[in-house]
Design an enzyme around this catalytic site. Structure first.
Site, PDB file in Angstrom:
ATOM      1  CE  LYS A   1      -3.972   1.071   4.407  1.00  0.00           C
ATOM      2  NZ  LYS A   1      -3.552   0.671   3.044  1.00  0.00           N
TER       3      LYS A   1
ATOM      4  CB  SER B   1      -0.939   0.017   1.223  1.00  0.00           C
ATOM      5  OG  SER B   1      -0.184   0.056   2.415  1.00  0.00           O
TER       6      SER B   1
END
Length: 801
Positions: free
Chosen positions: A720, A677
């Site tokens: 996130k 990511s």
């Protein structure tokens, strides 16, 4: 008088002692012993007999032999076989081993002969010791009944203390260590005293042995007598027509007839009762059958609770016990609605997946309460044996049914709700795979006739409702995962934690610590400070512990001072919880070159993952630091390759990989980092460091990169984005493919953040890099491709957000 020393061949005796003035016969087998005997016979000399300290030593050294032994003469030799000689020795005198100077091919040593000191045979002490010895020998002979008459007579006719001690030790069956004690004692009277002590001990041990033997004989005789009497009673009852069934067997048959059993199961259990009737009393098979029948009768055959399939009642219970989790509650209510319309539907298998502390198990217990089902919990964490699920065969010692049957029996209902915790933490070893054993349990097409290895009768599990809990799906085998419906329970936002603390956790801790709402008041600001500065987690377990700590401190103040009320605010929370343990994540105070805010998912939720890049003149070395896993290291290499392919378009030197050293660093090096990511964050940081263009401080990004510059989708977007909001980020760059996941984000987070979906890395650069205030078109093109100018303008205007 000078002591006499001799060099003599040596025979090391194993578990055997030879005394002076005694004849002894024994067998020789070891080559070193046979060679020593042959040497003594050839030279017509004596031989030294000494006992080994340890019987198992094959090639003894000096340290393996006792010091005192006996010098003896060979009187007779008889060959028993090709390898074994039987010899008779006559002991001459004691001798002390001075030095063992030869070990091959036989033992030979220098020994010192020991003379027997004289003893006054007419002193009172000697006479008393002799009488005590005669009495002990007489008592031992009567008790043990192992002493021949001629030996007993010889003992009573001997009045030499030293010889008497040696003679008794030679004749009695004692341990060789005790005999060596007698041999080591050179003074006659102490030697006889030591012999008396050994005799007293042997008398006590022999008496205890006989007492134990008599008790065992008495107990066995009683059991045999009871068995004979019971068999006679059975025969007499049969003769007079009263039958031979006892109350126990009648009780088993009555229980079986009253239980709601199928014809097959009832026939099987009655057959086992008949088998028990034929077993003799006290047999092991009878005990196994009794345990088996007792276990079967403890099962709640035919007993079911009346299910309450009411959506409204379930909604009230779920809303009362849990705050938030709307999607989870909606899915459970849908399940209850189906049960309301179709009560005969088969049991469902739900799997609640989420981080620790978010309430998976408590949700399952609330579902049981809402549906009026009895509940039983069993933890599968660490289970490695298939028999834990299916049970053991009843023929094994200590056999028992599996955990599924045990839980149903414990619940007291055939349609309970079974909560299987930690299903992702099962293991497997040579004793089987418990995950595979669960396949039959959780398959609605098979579990209507589940057979436990212990019960060996079909049990209907189709009416049972299973709810599994797990922290991750990665370790659950695919076939098992296919049988479950997954319900993901996400992390709590800070706002949800505040509400949970006010509604549930704080009242619970107040009650547990004997406080009331009037005696302890905790401001909302204090709860927010506890969440931000003292806990970093997805759930609320740590928050509950911190609130418990506040309650305990408050209870101490109320109990030890005149304070009547305690108020906790953001200002004084340090007095209750100490110094903050979790540092608040913050973005940089200004735009920096080579520093990018990445986003990472952890077990405690989402957080900012800064990426720092330094560029120095060098030879093209690439340094990666920060405790990176394999996936993160591959992301770094892919980002560098992507920039090299676009070097001309981005306005960076094509040979930067040869003239510049690049250091990519992820702070907080003690924390392991891995996962796909961080690709676009790494590429942006490297480009910023190479071009000298700063990166917007309030921009965070997440997404993986390909060599062609395409941005790939990621997971954990909800967590996130919550981490980004906590750190003060205003704009989040995310992959275009994750745009569909924006609906999953908390409304509060969605309201305060600006989201920029991107498909290529060029759009990332256009959004993240800071343009000079007075930038010419040529300078603009030096790091931004012309084809991206329109995209850059559109992104800046917010058209793609």
């Amino acid at each position: 008088m000078e002591p006499v020393t001799k060099n003599l061949p040596v025979i090391a005796m194993r578990g055997l002692n030879v005394f002076p003035r005694m004849n002894t016969s024994f067998d020789l087998e070891r080559p070193i012993s046979v060679h020593a005997l042959e040497r003594a016979m050839e030279n017509g000399e004596e031989i030294f007999l000494v006992t080994q300290r340890e019987i198992g030593v094959e090639q003894p050294e000096e340290k393996d032999l006792y010091e005192i032994g006996t010098v003896a003469r060979v009187t007779q030799i008889l060959r028993v076989s090709d390898r074994v000689l039987r010899v008779m020795m006559a002991g001459a005198c004691r001798a002390r081993l001075k030095r063992l100077w030869q070990r091959e091919p036989f033992l030979q040593a220098q020994v010192e002969l020991i003379d027997e000191p004289a003893t006054s045979r007419h002193s009172k002490r000697t006479e008393a010791m002799l009488r005590q010895t005669y009495a002990s020998v007489t008592e031992y002979a009567e008790l043990a009944q192992k002493l021949p008459d001629d030996v007993y007579a010889a003992i009573l006719s001997t009045n030499d203390p030293g010889y008497l001690a040696d003679f008794i030790a030679q004749q009695l069956n004692l341990r060789y260590q005790d005999k060596q004690d007698i041999l080591d004692e050179l003074r006659p009277l102490p030697r006889l005293q030591r012999m008396n002590e050994i005799l007293r001990r042997e008398i006590e041990v022999t008496a205890m042995e006989q007492d134990i033997e008599s008790k065992v004989r008495s107990r066995v005789g009683k059991i045999q007598k009871d068995f004979v009497l019971r068999e006679q009673i059975k025969v007499l009852q049969n003769e007079i027509g009263e039958g031979g069934e006892d109350e126990e067997l009648d009780e088993y048959r009555e229980k079986i007839s009253k239980a709601h059993l199928s014809e097959e199961v009832e026939r099987k259990l009655l057959k086992d009762v008949d088998k028990l009737a034929k077993q003799p009393f006290g047999s092991a098979e009878a005990s196994v059958l009794r345990n088996y029948l007792d276990t079967c009768m403890e099962m709640p055959w035919g007993e079911e609770t009346k299910e309450r399939a009411s959506v409204d009642a379930a909604r009230k219970i779920l809303d009362r016990d849990h705050y938030g989790l709307q999607k989870v509650k909606e899915r459970i209510l849908e399940f209850i609605a189906v049960r309301q319309l179709n009560p005969e539907a088969k049991g469902q298998i739900l799997c609640l997946v989420g981080p620790p502390g978010v309430g998976k198990t408590s949700i399952a217990l609330s579902v049981a309460k809402a549906m009026n089902r009895k509940v039983a919990r069993l933890s599968l964490g660490g289970v490695r044996d298939e028999a834990d699920i299916r049970g053991h065969r009843k023929t094994y010692i200590g056999a028992m049914p599996g955990r599924i049957i045990e839980a149903i029996s414990r619940s007291g209902s055939m349609n309970p709700l079974l909560v299987l915790d930690e299903v992702d933490k099962m293991g497997s070893d040579g004793r089987g795979d418990p995950a595979s054993a669960l396949l039959e349990v959780l398959d609605s097409e098979q579990n209507y006739a589940f057979r436990d290895h212990y019960l060996e009768i079909p049990v209907d599990l189709s009416r049972v409702m299973f709810i599994m809990t797990a922290n991750t799906l990665d370790t659950i085998p695919r076939p098992l995962l296919d049988r479950m419906e997954i319900i993901e329970i996400p992390s709590y936002t800070d706002e949800e934690k505040v509400q949970i603390a006010q509604r549930h956790l704080l009242p619970k801790e107040r009650q547990a610590n004997g406080l009331t709402a009037s005696s302890l008041r905790v401001d909302e600001s204090a709860i927010r400070a506890a969440i931000a500065l003292y806990t970093r987690e997805s759930g609320v377990r740590s928050l509950e512990r911190q609130l418990g700590k506040i309650c305990r401190k408050a209870a101490m103040q109320l109990a030890t001072s005149d304070v009547k009320r305690v108020a906790v605010t953001e200002k004084n929370i340090k007095d209750f919880l100490g110094a903050p343990r979790a540092a608040q994540e913050k973005i940089p105070e200004k735009d920096l070159v080579g520093v990018v805010n990445g986003l990472a998912w952890t077990e405690v939720g989402g957080e900012i993952l800064p990426v720092e890049v330094g560029v120095m003149d060098g030879s093209g070395k690439v340094e990666l630091t920060g405790n990176l896993g394999d996936v993160m290291q591959e992301s770094c290499r892919a980002a560098l390759s992507c920039l090299r392919q676009r070097a001309q378009e981005l306005g960076i030197a094509p040979d930067f990989n040869k003239t510049k050293d690049i250091h990519i660093h992820f702070p907080e090096g003690a924390i392991p980092k891995d996962g796909p990511s961080a690709g676009i964050a790494i590429a942006t940081a490297v480009l910023s460091a190479l071009t000298g263009q700063a990166v917007h401080r309030d921009v965070a990004m997440t997404g993986e990169i390909t060599l062609r510059g395409r941005v790939l989708a990621i997971g954990g977007l909800r967590e996130k984005t919550m981490g980004a909001l906590r750190a003060g980020v205003h704009t989040v760059i995310l992959p275009k493919e994750n745009e569909k996941d924006l609906d999953e984000i908390d409304p509060l987070v969605r309201e305060k953040l600006r989201f920029v979906p991107v498909e290529t890395v060029d759009a990332v650069f256009a959004e993240a890099l800071v343009l000079p205030e007075k930038c010419t078109a040529a300078a603009h093109e030096s790091y931004l491709p012309p084809v991206q100018e329109s995209a850059h303008s559109a992104l800046r205007a917010g058209e793609m957000s």
